[in-house]
Motif scaffolding. Structure first.
Motif, PDB file in Angstrom:
ATOM      1  N   PHE A 151       0.869  -1.177   0.000  1.00 17.56           N
ATOM      2  CA  PHE A 151       0.000   0.000   0.000  1.00 17.56           C
ATOM      3  C   PHE A 151       0.906   1.227   0.000  1.00 17.56           C
ATOM      4  CE2 PHE A 151      -2.968  -3.145   1.534  1.00 17.56           C
ATOM      5  CZ  PHE A 151      -4.164  -2.763   0.945  1.00 17.56           C
ATOM      6  N   VAL A 152       0.875   1.976  -1.090  1.00 18.21           N
ATOM      7  CA  VAL A 152       1.782   3.104  -1.256  1.00 18.21           C
ATOM      8  C   VAL A 152       0.995   4.326  -1.727  1.00 18.21           C
ATOM      9  CG1 VAL A 152       3.758   1.641  -1.789  1.00 18.21           C
ATOM     10  CG2 VAL A 152       2.316   2.480  -3.634  1.00 18.21           C
ATOM     11  N   ASN A 153       1.613   5.455  -1.548  1.00 17.07           N
ATOM     12  CA  ASN A 153       1.052   6.701  -2.062  1.00 17.07           C
ATOM     13  C   ASN A 153       1.232   6.724  -3.577  1.00 17.07           C
ATOM     14  OD1 ASN A 153       0.369   9.367  -2.693  1.00 17.07           O
ATOM     15  ND2 ASN A 153       1.304  10.170  -0.836  1.00 17.07           N
ATOM     16  N   PRO A 154       0.160   6.971  -4.352  1.00 16.47           N
ATOM     17  CA  PRO A 154       0.329   6.981  -5.809  1.00 16.47           C
ATOM     18  C   PRO A 154       1.293   8.050  -6.304  1.00 16.47           C
ATOM     19  CG  PRO A 154      -1.926   7.585  -5.178  1.00 16.47           C
ATOM     20  CD  PRO A 154      -1.229   7.157  -3.948  1.00 16.47           C
ATOM     21  N   LEU A 155       1.522   9.082  -5.508  1.00 17.20           N
ATOM     22  CA  LEU A 155       2.446  10.133  -5.917  1.00 17.20           C
ATOM     23  C   LEU A 155       3.903   9.708  -5.781  1.00 17.20           C
ATOM     24  CD1 LEU A 155       0.665  13.192  -4.265  1.00 17.20           C
ATOM     25  CD2 LEU A 155       0.310  12.222  -6.537  1.00 17.20           C
ATOM     26  N   ARG A 156       4.144   8.602  -5.101  1.00 18.38           N
ATOM     27  CA  ARG A 156       5.513   8.109  -4.942  1.00 18.38           C
ATOM     28  C   ARG A 156       5.918   7.113  -6.025  1.00 18.38           C
ATOM     29  NH1 ARG A 156       8.416   8.782  -0.402  1.00 18.38           N
ATOM     30  NH2 ARG A 156       7.496   9.945   1.323  1.00 18.38           N
ATOM     31  N   VAL A 157       4.980   6.691  -6.842  1.00 17.09           N
ATOM     32  CA  VAL A 157       5.269   5.736  -7.911  1.00 17.09           C
ATOM     33  C   VAL A 157       5.654   6.514  -9.167  1.00 17.09           C
ATOM     34  CG1 VAL A 157       4.395   3.786  -9.233  1.00 17.09           C
ATOM     35  CG2 VAL A 157       3.611   4.160  -6.886  1.00 17.09           C
ATOM     36  N   ARG A 158       6.648   6.025  -9.892  1.00 18.34           N
ATOM     37  CA  ARG A 158       7.164   6.731 -11.065  1.00 18.34           C
ATOM     38  C   ARG A 158       6.665   6.085 -12.361  1.00 18.34           C
ATOM     39  NH1 ARG A 158      11.924   9.852  -9.878  1.00 18.34           N
ATOM     40  NH2 ARG A 158      12.408   9.751  -7.645  1.00 18.34           N
ATOM     41  N   PHE A 159       6.576   6.915 -13.389  1.00 16.47           N
ATOM     42  CA  PHE A 159       6.212   6.424 -14.718  1.00 16.47           C
ATOM     43  C   PHE A 159       7.433   5.791 -15.388  1.00 16.47           C
ATOM     44  CE2 PHE A 159       3.184   9.878 -13.942  1.00 16.47           C
ATOM     45  CZ  PHE A 159       1.987   9.273 -14.258  1.00 16.47           C
ATOM     46  N   THR A 160       7.163   4.862 -16.287  1.00 13.54           N
ATOM     47  CA  THR A 160       8.232   4.263 -17.075  1.00 13.54           C
ATOM     48  C   THR A 160       8.191   4.700 -18.528  1.00 13.54           C
ATOM     49  OG1 THR A 160       6.826   2.328 -17.408  1.00 13.54           O
ATOM     50  CG2 THR A 160       8.436   2.227 -15.630  1.00 13.54           C
TER      51      THR A 160
END
Length: 363
Positions: free
Chosen positions: A72-81
């Protein structure tokens, strides 16, 4: 004719043996019929978009074969590829039409022994698949991440989280189809939403958050400077009554000019405010800024309703970070200095100056 019959027979046997390809259209099964120049995200929609009913079976098979860790993570912490994404979901229409279907659910969770409120974002599609690289998460479903970040920014600065599936490396059978997605040149913070010949948007949640916080912080500083501009006028009117406690009108003039100069510098050099807001956004994402308590929020709403300033500030505006608060206090100390030095009574002036110096040292 003989070779053609062999190829057709081979395709029929493949479709019969693979249940995941039965629900796909003919051009997706055979690999043909795809328009030239189609974005790579269209392939992502056909291969990985588990939001489609026909694709859930394929995703379940992949998840049962390969082991994915649930986080469970903050969506703002995930990066695009990817550098670019298509503005449409496969079989779901525009991405912006899917965002309202993401349900926010308020939950209370324990973090380091303390309870805090977190909004769970429940999307209408399957969890996003991510790759771990150290402490960073890189998505394999770029359009789904774009939709989740749009939903998270609608609740800013409330802390949000989503369920993702992650692993350290790509499965072997997905290397060929997924490796092409790693095309970002912005460290995964920005993505372009575009079709073949049309650019729709360039999305960066950081830029969006900085714009929101910049507007709110600018309004707060504007109110502060407006109060210091009105103060000398009121002091000049009350000077003859002796209520001001000043030796002359010079501190009033100096205070008014100093306020005007600070306001002019703020407008001429907006990079200072922007940098403060960028650091503030990072503090909000890192959890260093606690949201307003419900009682304080109701008190603020009541004060704005009584004073008639309800429409001036965004109701979702949160508290200031330590850096923004320090900057506002530094401006207050600078603008109060002429009035402290202009007080007629020596003891009172000495005491106030001592308090001024102590606060300045703390800042």
């Amino acid at each position: 004719f003989g070779s053609s019959r062999v190829v057709l027979f081979h395709r029929a046997v493949t479709l019969r043996e693979n249940p995941c390809t039965r629900s796909l259209p003919m051009d997706a099964r055979s690999g043909g019929g795809q328009p030239e120049g189609e974005d790579d995200e269209e392939g992502e929609a056909r291969e990985n978009d588990g939001a489609d009913n026909d694709g859930e079976q394929c995703d379940d098979i992949d998840d049962s074969i390969e082991e994915w860790d649930e986080l469970f993570v903050n969506p703002l912490r995930v990066r695009f590829t990817q550098e670019k994404i298509h503005p449409f979901f496969y079989r779901r229409g525009p991405i912006v039409n899917v965002v309202p279907k993401i349900r926010p659910i308020l939950r209370t969770v324990e973090d380091s022994g303390e309870e805090e409120e977190v909004v769970d974002l429940v999307p209408p599609f399957n969890p996003i698949h991510c790759l771990r690289k150290g402490e960073e998460l890189w998505t394999l479903d770029n359009r789904r991440l774009y939709a989740m970040q749009l939903a998270a920014m609608e609740l800013w600065p409330q802390k949000c989280r989503m369920r993702v599936l992650s692993r350290n490396r790509l499965p072997r059978h997905k290397l060929k189809s997924q490796y092409r997605k790693f095309s970002t040149t912005t460290e995964g913070t920005t993505v372009s939403v575009c079709a073949r010949y049309q650019q729709f948007d360039t999305w960066s949640w950081l830029e969006r958050a900085v714009e929101l916080e910049w507007c709110i912080f600018s309004q707060r500083l504007g109110r502060l400077l407006l109060a210091f501009e009105i103060l000398p006028v009121i002091g000049a009117l009350l000077f003859r009554t002796g209520l001001t406690g000043l030796t002359s009108r010079a501190p009033l003039v100096v205070g008014f000019v100093l306020t005007f100069v600070v306001d002019l510098i703020r407008q001429r050099v907006p990079a200072i405010e922007r940098r403060l807001c960028e650091l503030h956004v990072q503090a909000v994402v890192n959890g260093e800024v606690a949201p307003w308590s419900p009682r304080w929020f109701r008190l603020q709403r009541a004060v704005r309703r009584i004073t008639g300033t309800g429409g001036e500030e965004d109701p979702n505006a949160g508290p200031m970070s330590a850096l923004q608060l320090s900057a506002a206090m530094a401006i207050c100390l600078l603008l109060l200095l002429p009035y402290v030095l202009g007080i007629a009574r020596a003891r009172l002036r000495s005491s106030l100056l001592s308090v001024w110096l102590r606060i300045a040292c703390v800042l």
